[in-house]
Write an enzyme that holds these catalytic residues in place. Sequence first.
Site, PDB file in Angstrom:
ATOM      1  N   HIS A 170       0.847  -1.188   0.000  1.00  0.00           N
ATOM      2  CA  HIS A 170       0.000   0.000   0.000  1.00  0.00           C
ATOM      3  C   HIS A 170       0.881   1.236   0.000  1.00  0.00           C
ATOM      4  O   HIS A 170       1.941   1.254   0.634  1.00  0.00           O
ATOM      5  CB  HIS A 170      -0.906   0.002   1.241  1.00  0.00           C
ATOM      6  CG  HIS A 170      -2.056   0.958   1.148  1.00  0.00           C
ATOM      7  ND1 HIS A 170      -1.920   2.295   1.435  1.00  0.00           N
ATOM      8  CD2 HIS A 170      -3.358   0.775   0.792  1.00  0.00           C
ATOM      9  CE1 HIS A 170      -3.087   2.894   1.267  1.00  0.00           C
ATOM     10  NE2 HIS A 170      -3.977   2.003   0.876  1.00  0.00           N
TER      11      HIS A 170
ATOM     12  N   ASP B 107      -7.789  -4.818  -0.291  1.00  0.00           N
ATOM     13  CA  ASP B 107      -8.363  -5.164  -1.598  1.00  0.00           C
ATOM     14  C   ASP B 107      -8.241  -6.654  -1.886  1.00  0.00           C
ATOM     15  O   ASP B 107      -9.135  -7.255  -2.496  1.00  0.00           O
ATOM     16  CB  ASP B 107      -7.663  -4.369  -2.710  1.00  0.00           C
ATOM     17  CG  ASP B 107      -7.855  -2.874  -2.563  1.00  0.00           C
ATOM     18  OD1 ASP B 107      -9.008  -2.454  -2.397  1.00  0.00           O
ATOM     19  OD2 ASP B 107      -6.862  -2.137  -2.593  1.00  0.00           O
TER      20      ASP B 107
END
Length: 426
Positions: free
Chosen positions: A304, A361
Amino acid sequence: MADTNAKLTVNGEEYELPIIEGTLGRPVIDVAALQESGFWSYDPGFKVTAPVESKITYIDGGKGELLHRGYPIDELANHAEYLEVAYALLNGELPNAEQKADFFEKIREHTAVHDQLRKFFEGFRRDAHPMAIMVGVVGALSAFYHDNLDLSNEEHREITAIRLIAKMPTLAAMSYKYSQGEPFMYPRNDFSYAENFLYMMFATPADVDYEPNDVVTRAMDKIFTLHADHEQNASTSTVRLAGSTGANPYACIAAGIAALWGPSHGGANEAVLEMLDEIGTVENVPAFMEKVKSREVKLMGFGHRVYKNFDPRAKVMKETCDEVLEALGVNDPKLELAMALEKIALEDPFFIERNLYPNVDFYSGIILKAIGIPTSMFTVIFALARTSGWISHLLEMHSAPYKIGRPRQLYTGETRRDFVKVEDRK
């Protein structure tokens, strides 16, 4: 308040730039005085720029910490309902019992959409991506709610937020039903927020007694909570920038949906499933991971930009993922493939040293796939959940004086030159 000043010397001139401390996080340097120097700051991607002041969400990427109004995300996801979190984002505090009942009732009262809105769906091709439909129909809400809308009025801000949060699951489910050629299912206000969405997604007129699975309902509610807000990301910044012009708030949210659609933002969970399709089988995983190491391919759903270690949302999502897969007993080769990827990423030093852990995700894509939600709907669900964050930021901006967003640029084009008639051009 400005505690101290930074000093910047430009061409022999010294400028004092106030250093401003927030309640948490890095101090920021107020560079507004640069305008007097004849210089602008240059920050591609806004990596070190804080264009707004906000009290809603705080992220510490180094610690892997995410707070909504000061509440840790894992505590909210495990102990609060999504609508309680939405209330906190909007109002600054979690609701007490009376406030919760009142807010939930207001949401239930506004879940239906104007019947004329059905005609908007008929204008889309049957194979239109549900996100394309959502951009259109959410923007169309501005045609229904525009007269005498004054966002400097607290009551107008409240009803705008309630309408958006209440109607988003209805519009999302309608987008899915339309793409499937199935009749729309109207909301049932005896269901919870997550139950109602699942009902509108999966029930049919021939199966009106559809009852969502309790484990799936809890998982969906957690997915909503874990995606509710994430500070000044691309889509939230888009909503704020559009809102800074005084644009209709429903149109601003549609702009946020458009920004979210990109594969580098909300489309990442959709990209995870597409990656699994490309890998094909579990036997291909080791070779694929070697290609990742040599930078031949990109590993979607891992790492991320903000978090430098484990995404705090992913920890909750992994637990939920395990619960859902066990409860449903799903036997899907693609899910087996995802677990093989996860195992390597959590054990291989290459990925551990680079903090390439599975992010939210990755796990949300697996859960949605197990529930039976098609890949094309993944980002729609993200948009549904993020609406509470978007509208909270927009209304926070409108509750105080603000300026229209107007970034500058580093120009690298042609210098001034004379116009040449077409017959004289080489």
